[in-house]
Design a protein around this motif. Structure first.
Motif, PDB file in Angstrom:
ATOM      1  N   PRO A  79     -29.501   4.288  10.241  1.00  0.00           N
ATOM      2  CA  PRO A  79     -30.214   3.391  11.138  1.00  0.00           C
ATOM      3  C   PRO A  79     -30.488   2.021  10.518  1.00  0.00           C
ATOM      4  CG  PRO A  79     -31.738   5.009  10.264  1.00  0.00           C
ATOM      5  CD  PRO A  79     -30.372   5.372   9.754  1.00  0.00           C
ATOM      6  N   CYS A  80     -30.660   1.040  11.401  1.00  0.00           N
ATOM      7  CA  CYS A  80     -30.952  -0.341  11.013  1.00  0.00           C
ATOM      8  C   CYS A  80     -32.149  -0.848  11.814  1.00  0.00           C
ATOM      9  CB  CYS A  80     -29.763  -1.247  11.328  1.00  0.00           C
ATOM     10  SG  CYS A  80     -28.248  -0.861  10.425  1.00  0.00           S
ATOM     11  N   GLU A  81     -32.858  -1.797  11.216  1.00  0.00           N
ATOM     12  CA  GLU A  81     -33.934  -2.469  11.944  1.00  0.00           C
ATOM     13  C   GLU A  81     -33.298  -3.468  12.910  1.00  0.00           C
ATOM     14  OE1 GLU A  81     -37.241  -2.149  11.972  1.00  0.00           O
ATOM     15  OE2 GLU A  81     -37.306  -0.621  10.420  1.00  0.00           O
ATOM     16  N   LEU A  82     -33.710  -3.431  14.162  1.00  0.00           N
ATOM     17  CA  LEU A  82     -33.228  -4.393  15.145  1.00  0.00           C
ATOM     18  C   LEU A  82     -34.060  -5.658  15.006  1.00  0.00           C
ATOM     19  CD1 LEU A  82     -31.527  -5.202  17.593  1.00  0.00           C
ATOM     20  CD2 LEU A  82     -33.220  -4.073  19.044  1.00  0.00           C
ATOM     21  N   LEU A  83     -33.444  -6.723  14.518  1.00  0.00           N
ATOM     22  CA  LEU A  83     -34.142  -7.991  14.293  1.00  0.00           C
ATOM     23  C   LEU A  83     -34.039  -8.914  15.494  1.00  0.00           C
ATOM     24  CD1 LEU A  83     -32.886  -8.706  10.676  1.00  0.00           C
ATOM     25  CD2 LEU A  83     -34.979  -7.521  11.372  1.00  0.00           C
ATOM     26  N   GLY A  84     -33.015  -8.733  16.277  1.00  0.00           N
ATOM     27  CA  GLY A  84     -32.864  -9.578  17.441  1.00  0.00           C
ATOM     28  C   GLY A  84     -31.693  -9.162  18.298  1.00  0.00           C
ATOM     29  N   LEU A  85     -31.851  -9.402  19.572  1.00  0.00           N
ATOM     30  CA  LEU A  85     -30.804  -9.167  20.553  1.00  0.00           C
ATOM     31  C   LEU A  85     -30.917 -10.314  21.535  1.00  0.00           C
ATOM     32  CD1 LEU A  85     -28.644  -7.126  21.650  1.00  0.00           C
ATOM     33  CD2 LEU A  85     -30.474  -6.199  23.077  1.00  0.00           C
ATOM     34  N   GLN A  86     -29.837 -11.007  21.735  1.00  0.00           N
ATOM     35  CA  GLN A  86     -29.867 -12.096  22.700  1.00  0.00           C
ATOM     36  C   GLN A  86     -28.655 -11.976  23.597  1.00  0.00           C
ATOM     37  OE1 GLN A  86     -30.025 -15.596  20.320  1.00  0.00           O
ATOM     38  NE2 GLN A  86     -27.930 -15.425  19.618  1.00  0.00           N
ATOM     39  N   ILE A 103     -26.158  -9.139  18.565  1.00  0.00           N
ATOM     40  CA  ILE A 103     -27.188  -8.369  17.870  1.00  0.00           C
ATOM     41  C   ILE A 103     -27.323  -8.868  16.436  1.00  0.00           C
ATOM     42  CG2 ILE A 103     -25.546  -6.578  17.131  1.00  0.00           C
ATOM     43  CD1 ILE A 103     -27.843  -4.523  17.631  1.00  0.00           C
ATOM     44  N   MET A 104     -28.549  -8.791  15.932  1.00  0.00           N
ATOM     45  CA  MET A 104     -28.808  -9.062  14.521  1.00  0.00           C
ATOM     46  C   MET A 104     -29.690  -7.910  14.030  1.00  0.00           C
ATOM     47  SD  MET A 104     -30.282 -12.473  12.613  1.00  0.00           S
ATOM     48  CE  MET A 104     -31.700 -12.584  13.659  1.00  0.00           C
ATOM     49  N   MET A 105     -29.302  -7.328  12.907  1.00  0.00           N
ATOM     50  CA  MET A 105     -30.037  -6.169  12.388  1.00  0.00           C
ATOM     51  C   MET A 105     -29.979  -6.155  10.871  1.00  0.00           C
ATOM     52  SD  MET A 105     -27.294  -3.420  13.705  1.00  0.00           S
ATOM     53  CE  MET A 105     -25.603  -3.600  13.233  1.00  0.00           C
ATOM     54  N   SER A 106     -30.904  -5.402  10.274  1.00  0.00           N
ATOM     55  CA  SER A 106     -30.915  -5.301   8.813  1.00  0.00           C
ATOM     56  C   SER A 106     -30.695  -3.863   8.387  1.00  0.00           C
ATOM     57  CB  SER A 106     -32.230  -5.840   8.243  1.00  0.00           C
ATOM     58  OG  SER A 106     -33.310  -5.039   8.649  1.00  0.00           O
ATOM     59  N   LYS A 107     -29.864  -3.734   7.353  1.00  0.00           N
ATOM     60  CA  LYS A 107     -29.599  -2.428   6.749  1.00  0.00           C
ATOM     61  C   LYS A 107     -30.750  -2.089   5.810  1.00  0.00           C
ATOM     62  CE  LYS A 107     -24.571  -2.889   6.894  1.00  0.00           C
ATOM     63  NZ  LYS A 107     -23.337  -2.865   6.095  1.00  0.00           N
ATOM     64  N   SER A 108     -30.784  -0.865   5.301  1.00  0.00           N
ATOM     65  CA  SER A 108     -31.865  -0.441   4.394  1.00  0.00           C
ATOM     66  C   SER A 108     -31.900  -1.282   3.125  1.00  0.00           C
ATOM     67  CB  SER A 108     -31.723   1.042   4.042  1.00  0.00           C
ATOM     68  OG  SER A 108     -30.499   1.278   3.370  1.00  0.00           O
ATOM     69  N   SER A 109     -30.761  -1.896   2.757  1.00  0.00           N
ATOM     70  CA  SER A 109     -30.688  -2.756   1.571  1.00  0.00           C
ATOM     71  C   SER A 109     -31.332  -4.121   1.812  1.00  0.00           C
ATOM     72  CB  SER A 109     -29.222  -2.968   1.186  1.00  0.00           C
ATOM     73  OG  SER A 109     -28.557  -3.682   2.225  1.00  0.00           O
ATOM     74  N   GLY A 110     -31.611  -4.437   3.080  1.00  0.00           N
ATOM     75  CA  GLY A 110     -32.136  -5.749   3.434  1.00  0.00           C
ATOM     76  C   GLY A 110     -31.046  -6.700   3.884  1.00  0.00           C
ATOM     77  N   GLU A 111     -29.791  -6.288   3.727  1.00  0.00           N
ATOM     78  CA  GLU A 111     -28.673  -7.117   4.183  1.00  0.00           C
ATOM     79  C   GLU A 111     -28.734  -7.255   5.698  1.00  0.00           C
ATOM     80  OE1 GLU A 111     -23.773  -7.014   4.290  1.00  0.00           O
ATOM     81  OE2 GLU A 111     -24.863  -5.227   3.673  1.00  0.00           O
TER      82      GLU A 111
END
Length: 158
Positions: A79-86, A103-111
């Protein structure tokens, strides 16, 4: 004006949408639009978490039109954090609703990664603010120049 098309629109209804774990983000948003008779809309904000994400990026050095060999498909398990969807929802070919989401999301590494969204599965939750647009004469069709579906604006329509 050559090279620029526009259409004035105003805000219609506004919605707060929650999509639950395991659901397809794109399918549920289109189902919501059909259920509420929303023909034109834009995403104002979105957050939550996603997994099994399929997105596209355009290869470095690609030229137009955008074709299969000029794109890269990414499948991200998460899973990834959903940072944005436009993006937006407008009628497409055959008057069926069509979407264009990034979509913009972050992996567990912060990437942080992102691109053109094909689909994603909601992981823990997805909270979206969507606004309906009051407009006519806007549709999505495949662009001969770009090679991809893009909006077409009929400046003559009311």
């Amino acid at each position: 004006m050559e090279g620029l098309w526009y259409k004035e629109c105003s805000n219609g209804r506004r919605f707060i949408i929650k999509i639950t774990p395991g659901e397809s983000l794109t399918t549920r948003l289109l189902q919501f639009a059909h259920l509420t008779d929303v023909r034109y809309a834009m995403i104002v904000s979105a957050l939550g978490s996603v997994k099994n994400v399929r997105l596209r990026g355009i290869k470095t050095g690609a030229r137009l039109p955008i074709t299969e060999p000029r794109i890269t498909i990414h499948d991200i398990e998460g899973p990834c954090e959903l940072l944005g969807l436009q993006g937006n929802i407008v009628p497409g070919e055959s008057d069926l609703l069509d979407y264009h989401f990034h979509i913009m999301m972050s992996k567990s590494s912060g990437e942080v990664v992102g691109g053109h969204l094909y689909d994603a599965e909601v992981f823990a939750t997805c909270e979206i603010v969507l606004t309906e647009l009051d407009v006519s004469g806007v549709e999505r069709h495949v662009s001969k120049v770009g090679g991809i579906p893009t909006i077409y604006i009929d400046e003559e329509a009311p």
